[in-house]
Design a protein around this motif. Sequence first.
Motif: not given
Length: 92
Positions: A1-15
């Motif tokens: 679950m933590i890895e998914v949240l890390m990817l979501i946060k990374a994608a959103v902050s990059a966007a």
Amino acid sequence: MIEVLMLIKAAVSAAICVRLFCFKWPHDSRYRIGVTTVAYFLMLCSGAVSILLIAGNQKAVQVFDAGIYASVLVMMIAARGNLAKILEIRHG
């Protein structure tokens, strides 16, 4: 679950960083140094967060962090990258 949240946060902050970077100034707009400084700071911070998350230097990511970043991204998309519309700074 933590890895998914890390990817979501990374994608959103990059966007967020990309949306601010791709903002095109209208010809009739005023240049405001304060809004521009905040926009550059937000670009720098959101880009740094995405790089740190992808590099693995930030371990703890919570749902609330991803929610805050997602809310900022929704505001940035609604304002078409114009941070002054979000801040609505009025003089006087």
